[in-house]
Design a protein around this motif. Structure first.
Motif, PDB file in Angstrom:
ATOM      1  N   VAL A 105       0.838  -1.200   0.000  1.00 34.64           N
ATOM      2  CA  VAL A 105       0.000   0.000   0.000  1.00 34.64           C
ATOM      3  C   VAL A 105       0.873   1.250   0.000  1.00 34.64           C
ATOM      4  CG1 VAL A 105      -1.766   1.275   1.269  1.00 34.64           C
ATOM      5  CG2 VAL A 105      -1.879  -1.208   1.153  1.00 34.64           C
ATOM      6  N   LEU A 106       1.938   1.255   0.781  1.00 35.89           N
ATOM      7  CA  LEU A 106       2.835   2.404   0.844  1.00 35.89           C
ATOM      8  C   LEU A 106       3.430   2.716  -0.524  1.00 35.89           C
ATOM      9  CD1 LEU A 106       4.401   4.519   2.533  1.00 35.89           C
ATOM     10  CD2 LEU A 106       6.127   2.761   2.923  1.00 35.89           C
ATOM     11  N   ASP A 107       3.863   1.707  -1.249  1.00 35.88           N
ATOM     12  CA  ASP A 107       4.426   1.920  -2.585  1.00 35.88           C
ATOM     13  C   ASP A 107       3.407   2.562  -3.521  1.00 35.88           C
ATOM     14  OD1 ASP A 107       6.845   0.860  -1.783  1.00 35.88           O
ATOM     15  OD2 ASP A 107       6.429  -1.138  -2.601  1.00 35.88           O
ATOM     16  N   LYS A 108       2.167   2.109  -3.448  1.00 34.11           N
ATOM     17  CA  LYS A 108       1.120   2.654  -4.311  1.00 34.11           C
ATOM     18  C   LYS A 108       0.801   4.097  -3.935  1.00 34.11           C
ATOM     19  CE  LYS A 108      -1.796   2.361  -7.618  1.00 34.11           C
ATOM     20  NZ  LYS A 108      -1.308   2.393  -8.981  1.00 34.11           N
ATOM     21  N   VAL A 109       0.726   4.387  -2.637  1.00 31.72           N
ATOM     22  CA  VAL A 109       0.447   5.757  -2.188  1.00 31.72           C
ATOM     23  C   VAL A 109       1.581   6.680  -2.627  1.00 31.72           C
ATOM     24  CG1 VAL A 109       0.165   7.241  -0.164  1.00 31.72           C
ATOM     25  CG2 VAL A 109      -1.029   5.078  -0.262  1.00 31.72           C
ATOM     26  N   LYS A 110       2.836   6.239  -2.490  1.00 34.65           N
ATOM     27  CA  LYS A 110       3.974   7.055  -2.902  1.00 34.65           C
ATOM     28  C   LYS A 110       3.925   7.368  -4.393  1.00 34.65           C
ATOM     29  CE  LYS A 110       7.624   6.284   0.433  1.00 34.65           C
ATOM     30  NZ  LYS A 110       8.958   5.764   0.697  1.00 34.65           N
ATOM     31  N   SER A 111       3.643   6.359  -5.192  1.00 35.66           N
ATOM     32  CA  SER A 111       3.603   6.606  -6.635  1.00 35.66           C
ATOM     33  C   SER A 111       2.447   7.533  -6.997  1.00 35.66           C
ATOM     34  CB  SER A 111       3.512   5.289  -7.413  1.00 35.66           C
ATOM     35  OG  SER A 111       2.267   4.672  -7.218  1.00 35.66           O
ATOM     36  N   ASN A 112       1.282   7.369  -6.372  1.00 32.21           N
ATOM     37  CA  ASN A 112       0.159   8.262  -6.635  1.00 32.21           C
ATOM     38  C   ASN A 112       0.460   9.683  -6.177  1.00 32.21           C
ATOM     39  OD1 ASN A 112      -1.235   6.088  -7.629  1.00 32.21           O
ATOM     40  ND2 ASN A 112      -2.818   6.099  -6.082  1.00 32.21           N
ATOM     41  N   LEU A 113       1.100   9.834  -5.018  1.00 31.65           N
ATOM     42  CA  LEU A 113       1.434  11.163  -4.504  1.00 31.65           C
ATOM     43  C   LEU A 113       2.427  11.862  -5.421  1.00 31.65           C
ATOM     44  CD1 LEU A 113       1.256  13.320  -2.280  1.00 31.65           C
ATOM     45  CD2 LEU A 113       3.080  12.109  -1.091  1.00 31.65           C
ATOM     46  N   PRO A 157      -8.124  22.446  -7.483  1.00 33.10           N
ATOM     47  CA  PRO A 157      -8.918  21.222  -7.650  1.00 33.10           C
ATOM     48  C   PRO A 157      -8.321  20.047  -6.865  1.00 33.10           C
ATOM     49  CG  PRO A 157      -7.597  21.624  -9.599  1.00 33.10           C
ATOM     50  CD  PRO A 157      -7.404  22.816  -8.691  1.00 33.10           C
ATOM     51  N   ALA A 158      -9.173  19.106  -6.553  1.00 36.24           N
ATOM     52  CA  ALA A 158      -8.749  17.900  -5.834  1.00 36.24           C
ATOM     53  C   ALA A 158      -7.910  17.016  -6.747  1.00 36.24           C
ATOM     54  CB  ALA A 158      -9.970  17.135  -5.348  1.00 36.24           C
ATOM     55  N   LYS A 159      -6.891  16.419  -6.160  1.00 38.45           N
ATOM     56  CA  LYS A 159      -6.053  15.441  -6.861  1.00 38.45           C
ATOM     57  C   LYS A 159      -5.939  14.217  -5.961  1.00 38.45           C
ATOM     58  CE  LYS A 159      -3.312  19.052  -8.914  1.00 38.45           C
ATOM     59  NZ  LYS A 159      -2.004  19.679  -8.890  1.00 38.45           N
ATOM     60  N   PRO A 160      -6.980  13.390  -5.928  1.00 36.87           N
ATOM     61  CA  PRO A 160      -6.975  12.243  -5.013  1.00 36.87           C
ATOM     62  C   PRO A 160      -5.786  11.306  -5.269  1.00 36.87           C
ATOM     63  CG  PRO A 160      -9.109  12.499  -6.057  1.00 36.87           C
ATOM     64  CD  PRO A 160      -8.180  13.442  -6.736  1.00 36.87           C
ATOM     65  N   PHE A 161      -5.118  10.948  -4.187  1.00 30.60           N
ATOM     66  CA  PHE A 161      -4.028   9.976  -4.289  1.00 30.60           C
ATOM     67  C   PHE A 161      -4.179   8.874  -3.249  1.00 30.60           C
ATOM     68  CE2 PHE A 161      -2.578  13.064  -1.231  1.00 30.60           C
ATOM     69  CZ  PHE A 161      -1.869  12.345  -0.293  1.00 30.60           C
ATOM     70  N   LEU A 162      -4.852   9.138  -2.131  1.00 31.06           N
ATOM     71  CA  LEU A 162      -5.022   8.127  -1.088  1.00 31.06           C
ATOM     72  C   LEU A 162      -6.130   7.132  -1.417  1.00 31.06           C
ATOM     73  CD1 LEU A 162      -4.616  10.226   2.179  1.00 31.06           C
ATOM     74  CD2 LEU A 162      -3.142   8.396   1.382  1.00 31.06           C
ATOM     75  N   LYS A 163      -7.304   7.640  -1.760  1.00 33.35           N
ATOM     76  CA  LYS A 163      -8.434   6.749  -2.013  1.00 33.35           C
ATOM     77  C   LYS A 163      -8.174   5.829  -3.208  1.00 33.35           C
ATOM     78  CE  LYS A 163     -13.409   6.577  -2.216  1.00 33.35           C
ATOM     79  NZ  LYS A 163     -14.654   7.318  -2.185  1.00 33.35           N
ATOM     80  N   PRO A 164      -7.655   6.339  -4.336  1.00 32.78           N
ATOM     81  CA  PRO A 164      -7.340   5.415  -5.435  1.00 32.78           C
ATOM     82  C   PRO A 164      -6.285   4.380  -5.052  1.00 32.78           C
ATOM     83  CG  PRO A 164      -7.359   7.671  -6.236  1.00 32.78           C
ATOM     84  CD  PRO A 164      -7.474   7.736  -4.746  1.00 32.78           C
ATOM     85  N   ALA A 165      -5.318   4.782  -4.228  1.00 32.78           N
ATOM     86  CA  ALA A 165      -4.287   3.833  -3.791  1.00 32.78           C
ATOM     87  C   ALA A 165      -4.909   2.733  -2.944  1.00 32.78           C
ATOM     88  CB  ALA A 165      -3.198   4.550  -3.010  1.00 32.78           C
ATOM     89  N   ARG A 166      -5.850   3.110  -2.095  1.00 31.96           N
ATOM     90  CA  ARG A 166      -6.510   2.118  -1.240  1.00 31.96           C
ATOM     91  C   ARG A 166      -7.291   1.104  -2.076  1.00 31.96           C
ATOM     92  NH1 ARG A 166     -11.200   4.097   2.346  1.00 31.96           N
ATOM     93  NH2 ARG A 166     -12.430   3.112   0.756  1.00 31.96           N
ATOM     94  N   THR A 167      -8.032   1.588  -3.054  1.00 35.05           N
ATOM     95  CA  THR A 167      -8.861   0.668  -3.837  1.00 35.05           C
ATOM     96  C   THR A 167      -8.030  -0.206  -4.771  1.00 35.05           C
ATOM     97  OG1 THR A 167      -9.274   2.399  -5.480  1.00 35.05           O
ATOM     98  CG2 THR A 167     -10.911   2.119  -3.746  1.00 35.05           C
TER      99      THR A 167
END
Length: 143
Positions: free
Chosen positions: A38-46, A112-122
């Motif tokens: 999950v951390l790797d995905k959140v980092k890449s999205n961020l 504008p919003a740039k979601p990075f946490l919710k997409p990483a979670r799903t």
């Protein structure tokens, strides 16, 4: 009345009994394996969300991405083990990393919003579960 007796293999019973003794050692390692996915995905999205699609040049210092990390597995008062992906606090300028992450995730007036946490979670849910299953199998086979 019918009666059924099932006998389990002796090596299986020994593994189960030893697993009971080592649960407190194994669970944190299994949770860490899933948390890293999950951390790797959140980092890449961020990293893809910061500085993209902005009117003005980005003023990102990289401090928010550097503050992202994984907590150690801890047990809460209900007996559940948890591992958390989040930001260390505070920033060098005294503001909160969580506040800045919240602004990026949900936006604000004029931003504008740039979601990075919710997409990483799903998107990381299934790979996380698979990583934890693989780590659990590995730990059980070590016994």
């Amino acid at each position: 009345m019918a009666k059924v007796t099932m006998k389990m293999p002796e090596d299986f019973l020994l593994k189960v009994s030893r697993l009971n003794d080592k649960t407190d050692e194994i669970v944190p390692r299994v949770l860490k394996a899933g948390g890293e996915v999950v951390l790797d995905k959140v980092k890449s999205n961020l990293n893809s969300a910061i500085g993209s699609d902005t009117k003005y040049p980005s003023r990102s210092t990289g401090e928010l991405a550097a503050a992202l990390g994984l907590s150690s597995a801890l047990q809460d008062r209900d007996g559940n083990h948890n591992v958390k992906v989040g930001f260390s606090e505070p920033r060098r300028d005294g503001s909160s990393n969580a506040k800045i992450a919240n602004i990026i995730e949900y936006g604000k007036s004029g931003q504008p919003a740039k979601p990075f946490l919710k997409p990483a979670r799903t998107t990381s849910r299934k790979p996380c579960i698979e990583a934890m299953k693989a780590k659990l199998d590995e730990e059980v086979n070590k016994i």
